[in-house]
Design a protein around this motif. Structure first.
Motif, PDB file in Angstrom:
ATOM      1  N   ILE A  31       0.851  -1.190   0.000  1.00  0.00           N
ATOM      2  CA  ILE A  31       0.000   0.000   0.000  1.00  0.00           C
ATOM      3  C   ILE A  31       0.887   1.241   0.000  1.00  0.00           C
ATOM      4  O   ILE A  31       1.690   1.437   0.915  1.00  0.00           O
ATOM      5  CB  ILE A  31      -0.933   0.018   1.225  1.00  0.00           C
ATOM      6  N   ASP A  32       0.733   2.059  -1.030  1.00  0.00           N
ATOM      7  CA  ASP A  32       1.530   3.281  -1.176  1.00  0.00           C
ATOM      8  C   ASP A  32       0.602   4.486  -1.024  1.00  0.00           C
ATOM      9  O   ASP A  32      -0.230   4.756  -1.893  1.00  0.00           O
ATOM     10  CB  ASP A  32       2.205   3.281  -2.550  1.00  0.00           C
ATOM     11  N   TYR A  33       0.720   5.205   0.101  1.00  0.00           N
ATOM     12  CA  TYR A  33      -0.109   6.386   0.345  1.00  0.00           C
ATOM     13  C   TYR A  33       0.534   7.586  -0.358  1.00  0.00           C
ATOM     14  O   TYR A  33       1.713   7.875  -0.157  1.00  0.00           O
ATOM     15  CB  TYR A  33      -0.229   6.650   1.840  1.00  0.00           C
ATOM     16  N   THR A  34      -0.266   8.294  -1.166  1.00  0.00           N
ATOM     17  CA  THR A  34       0.319   9.336  -2.019  1.00  0.00           C
ATOM     18  C   THR A  34      -0.248  10.734  -1.797  1.00  0.00           C
ATOM     19  O   THR A  34       0.302  11.702  -2.314  1.00  0.00           O
ATOM     20  CB  THR A  34       0.119   8.968  -3.501  1.00  0.00           C
ATOM     21  N   MET A  35      -1.355  10.872  -1.059  1.00  0.00           N
ATOM     22  CA  MET A  35      -1.941  12.197  -0.820  1.00  0.00           C
ATOM     23  C   MET A  35      -2.603  12.198   0.552  1.00  0.00           C
ATOM     24  O   MET A  35      -3.200  11.194   0.963  1.00  0.00           O
ATOM     25  CB  MET A  35      -2.966  12.536  -1.905  1.00  0.00           C
ATOM     26  N   PHE A  36      -2.499  13.344   1.261  1.00  0.00           N
ATOM     27  CA  PHE A  36      -2.990  13.405   2.633  1.00  0.00           C
ATOM     28  C   PHE A  36      -3.728  14.715   2.898  1.00  0.00           C
ATOM     29  O   PHE A  36      -3.489  15.740   2.246  1.00  0.00           O
ATOM     30  CB  PHE A  36      -1.821  13.299   3.625  1.00  0.00           C
ATOM     31  N   LYS A  37      -4.603  14.682   3.897  1.00  0.00           N
ATOM     32  CA  LYS A  37      -5.196  15.896   4.442  1.00  0.00           C
ATOM     33  C   LYS A  37      -4.168  16.563   5.359  1.00  0.00           C
ATOM     34  O   LYS A  37      -3.196  15.924   5.776  1.00  0.00           O
ATOM     35  CB  LYS A  37      -6.449  15.555   5.252  1.00  0.00           C
ATOM     36  N   PRO A  38      -4.367  17.835   5.704  1.00  0.00           N
ATOM     37  CA  PRO A  38      -3.452  18.483   6.656  1.00  0.00           C
ATOM     38  C   PRO A  38      -3.350  17.720   7.979  1.00  0.00           C
ATOM     39  O   PRO A  38      -2.318  17.761   8.651  1.00  0.00           O
ATOM     40  CB  PRO A  38      -4.081  19.865   6.861  1.00  0.00           C
ATOM     41  N   SER A  39      -4.410  16.990   8.327  1.00  0.00           N
ATOM     42  CA  SER A  39      -4.410  16.228   9.579  1.00  0.00           C
ATOM     43  C   SER A  39      -3.566  14.961   9.491  1.00  0.00           C
ATOM     44  O   SER A  39      -3.299  14.309  10.498  1.00  0.00           O
ATOM     45  CB  SER A  39      -5.842  15.842   9.948  1.00  0.00           C
ATOM     46  N   GLY A  40      -3.149  14.600   8.269  1.00  0.00           N
ATOM     47  CA  GLY A  40      -2.384  13.373   8.084  1.00  0.00           C
ATOM     48  C   GLY A  40      -3.222  12.207   7.594  1.00  0.00           C
ATOM     49  O   GLY A  40      -2.688  11.146   7.257  1.00  0.00           O
ATOM     50  N   GLU A  41      -4.541  12.388   7.547  1.00  0.00           N
ATOM     51  CA  GLU A  41      -5.413  11.316   7.054  1.00  0.00           C
ATOM     52  C   GLU A  41      -5.184  11.126   5.554  1.00  0.00           C
ATOM     53  O   GLU A  41      -5.183  12.098   4.792  1.00  0.00           O
ATOM     54  CB  GLU A  41      -6.876  11.672   7.305  1.00  0.00           C
ATOM     55  N   PRO A  42      -4.982   9.884   5.103  1.00  0.00           N
ATOM     56  CA  PRO A  42      -4.709   9.658   3.677  1.00  0.00           C
ATOM     57  C   PRO A  42      -5.923   9.959   2.804  1.00  0.00           C
ATOM     58  O   PRO A  42      -7.052   9.628   3.151  1.00  0.00           O
ATOM     59  CB  PRO A  42      -4.337   8.175   3.614  1.00  0.00           C
ATOM     60  N   LEU A  43      -5.655  10.604   1.674  1.00  0.00           N
ATOM     61  CA  LEU A  43      -6.698  10.923   0.700  1.00  0.00           C
ATOM     62  C   LEU A  43      -6.597  10.060  -0.558  1.00  0.00           C
ATOM     63  O   LEU A  43      -7.555   9.964  -1.323  1.00  0.00           O
ATOM     64  CB  LEU A  43      -6.612  12.394   0.294  1.00  0.00           C
ATOM     65  N   ARG A  44      -5.438   9.471  -0.768  1.00  0.00           N
ATOM     66  CA  ARG A  44      -5.277   8.633  -1.958  1.00  0.00           C
ATOM     67  C   ARG A  44      -4.203   7.587  -1.681  1.00  0.00           C
ATOM     68  O   ARG A  44      -3.224   7.847  -0.981  1.00  0.00           O
ATOM     69  CB  ARG A  44      -4.891   9.469  -3.173  1.00  0.00           C
ATOM     70  N   ALA A  45      -4.408   6.404  -2.239  1.00  0.00           N
ATOM     71  CA  ALA A  45      -3.430   5.327  -2.074  1.00  0.00           C
ATOM     72  C   ALA A  45      -3.421   4.466  -3.327  1.00  0.00           C
ATOM     73  O   ALA A  45      -4.418   4.389  -4.054  1.00  0.00           O
ATOM     74  CB  ALA A  45      -3.764   4.476  -0.846  1.00  0.00           C
ATOM     75  N   LYS A  46      -2.278   3.847  -3.573  1.00  0.00           N
ATOM     76  CA  LYS A  46      -2.147   2.874  -4.654  1.00  0.00           C
ATOM     77  C   LYS A  46      -1.796   1.526  -4.031  1.00  0.00           C
ATOM     78  O   LYS A  46      -0.886   1.438  -3.208  1.00  0.00           O
ATOM     79  CB  LYS A  46      -1.066   3.299  -5.645  1.00  0.00           C
ATOM     80  N   VAL A  47      -2.531   0.509  -4.432  1.00  0.00           N
ATOM     81  CA  VAL A  47      -2.371  -0.817  -3.837  1.00  0.00           C
ATOM     82  C   VAL A  47      -1.919  -1.807  -4.903  1.00  0.00           C
ATOM     83  O   VAL A  47      -2.481  -1.846  -6.005  1.00  0.00           O
ATOM     84  CB  VAL A  47      -3.691  -1.299  -3.204  1.00  0.00           C
ATOM     85  N   SER A  48      -0.903  -2.589  -4.581  1.00  0.00           N
ATOM     86  CA  SER A  48      -0.449  -3.675  -5.458  1.00  0.00           C
ATOM     87  C   SER A  48      -0.664  -4.995  -4.733  1.00  0.00           C
ATOM     88  O   SER A  48      -0.340  -5.121  -3.544  1.00  0.00           O
ATOM     89  CB  SER A  48       1.028  -3.502  -5.825  1.00  0.00           C
ATOM     90  N   LEU A  49      -1.216  -5.969  -5.441  1.00  0.00           N
ATOM     91  CA  LEU A  49      -1.589  -7.244  -4.828  1.00  0.00           C
ATOM     92  C   LEU A  49      -0.992  -8.408  -5.604  1.00  0.00           C
ATOM     93  O   LEU A  49      -0.949  -8.399  -6.833  1.00  0.00           O
ATOM     94  CB  LEU A  49      -3.113  -7.399  -4.800  1.00  0.00           C
ATOM     95  N   GLY A  50      -0.552  -9.417  -4.862  1.00  0.00           N
ATOM     96  CA  GLY A  50      -0.081 -10.656  -5.471  1.00  0.00           C
ATOM     97  C   GLY A  50      -0.894 -11.821  -4.933  1.00  0.00           C
ATOM     98  O   GLY A  50      -1.141 -11.910  -3.726  1.00  0.00           O
ATOM     99  N   PHE A  51      -1.341 -12.710  -5.814  1.00  0.00           N
ATOM    100  CA  PHE A  51      -2.159 -13.852  -5.415  1.00  0.00           C
ATOM    101  C   PHE A  51      -1.532 -15.143  -5.934  1.00  0.00           C
ATOM    102  O   PHE A  51      -0.923 -15.164  -7.007  1.00  0.00           O
ATOM    103  CB  PHE A  51      -3.577 -13.743  -5.989  1.00  0.00           C
ATOM    104  N   THR A  52      -1.699 -16.200  -5.160  1.00  0.00           N
ATOM    105  CA  THR A  52      -1.323 -17.528  -5.631  1.00  0.00           C
ATOM    106  C   THR A  52      -2.592 -18.329  -5.839  1.00  0.00           C
ATOM    107  O   THR A  52      -3.529 -18.257  -5.028  1.00  0.00           O
ATOM    108  CB  THR A  52      -0.378 -18.237  -4.638  1.00  0.00           C
TER     109      THR A  52
END
Length: 228
Positions: free
Chosen positions: A135-156
């Protein structure tokens, strides 16, 4: 004939249950639908070979052992909490991630292990389990709460025991074998048949407590252990 609506299907990840060697979606659990479909996905297919070398052998010919479960990778699934992308299920990026992890990562209370899952996107379907989550968090509110994230998943991939047996080479030297001696069989001949190497006959003779391995009796049952 159904009417085309022009609506794009969203990738859906649903928890599954396994019973009696079959897998099916668990309707009692809420599925996770992605906000924005991924740009693509990567499938990895692999085959397992036995590459054991004998003493003094520089190279060994790879011998087929089994077909491995498929692996699937999804990269950069965007979770957006800015309001640019409309969605009604979750109110924040944190809720989105919690919803995703509840399906693919958190322990199931009854099984004491993460869920099996089904990924469904149009005509693409995949059953398996999460193997990696980034999980890569890329944007935040001034409070530090994340506004956007990019998720990469691997499955077997999930494979039933029946399918695994059909895919596996059941005469593989990595499996134990019980062999009934037939007329004309010799221990080096049987070792060559099972291990593709007759030089293991002394070790097999020792394991089976054979004092005279040159005179095998028809009907005699011998154990051939797996290579290690």
């Amino acid at each position: 004939m159904p009417i085309a609506t022009g609506l794009k299907k969203k990738l859906s990840i649903a928890a599954c249950k396994v019973s009696g060697g079959t897998i099916s979606v668990d309707g009692s659990k809420t599925a996770f639908d992605v906000m924005i479909n991924p740009a693509g996905y990567k499938r990895q297919l692999s085959i397992d070979y036995n590459k054991k070398k004998t003493l003094g052998q520089a190279n060994a010919e790879p011998k087929f052992s089994a077909v491995c479960p498929e692996n699937l990778t999804l990269e950069n699934l965007v979770l957006d909490g800015t309001g640019v992308v409309e969605q009604a299920t979750y109110r924040s990026v944190k809720e989105m991630i919690d919803g995703l992890l509840k399906v693919i990562y958190n322990y199931d209370g009854k099984q004491h292990e993460p869920n099996y899952v089904r990924l469904l996107w149009g005509t693409f379907i995949f059953f398996g389990r999460a193997e990696s989550i980034s999980i890569d968090y890329t944007m935040f509110k001034p409070s530090g709460e994340p506004l956007r994230a990019k998720v990469s998943l691997g499955f077997t991939g999930w494979m039933s025991s029946e399918e695994s047996s059909l895919r596996a080479n059941q005469s593989s030297p990595d499996l134990s074998h019980l062999v009934e001696v037939a007329m004309g069989d010799t221990l080096p001949l049987l070792c060559n048949r099972i291990y593709n190497d007759s030089s293991y006959y002394r070790e097999v003779a020792r394991i089976n407590n054979l004092t005279n391995f040159r005179n095998l009796e028809p009907g005699q049952v011998l154990r051939f252990p797996p290579l290690v």
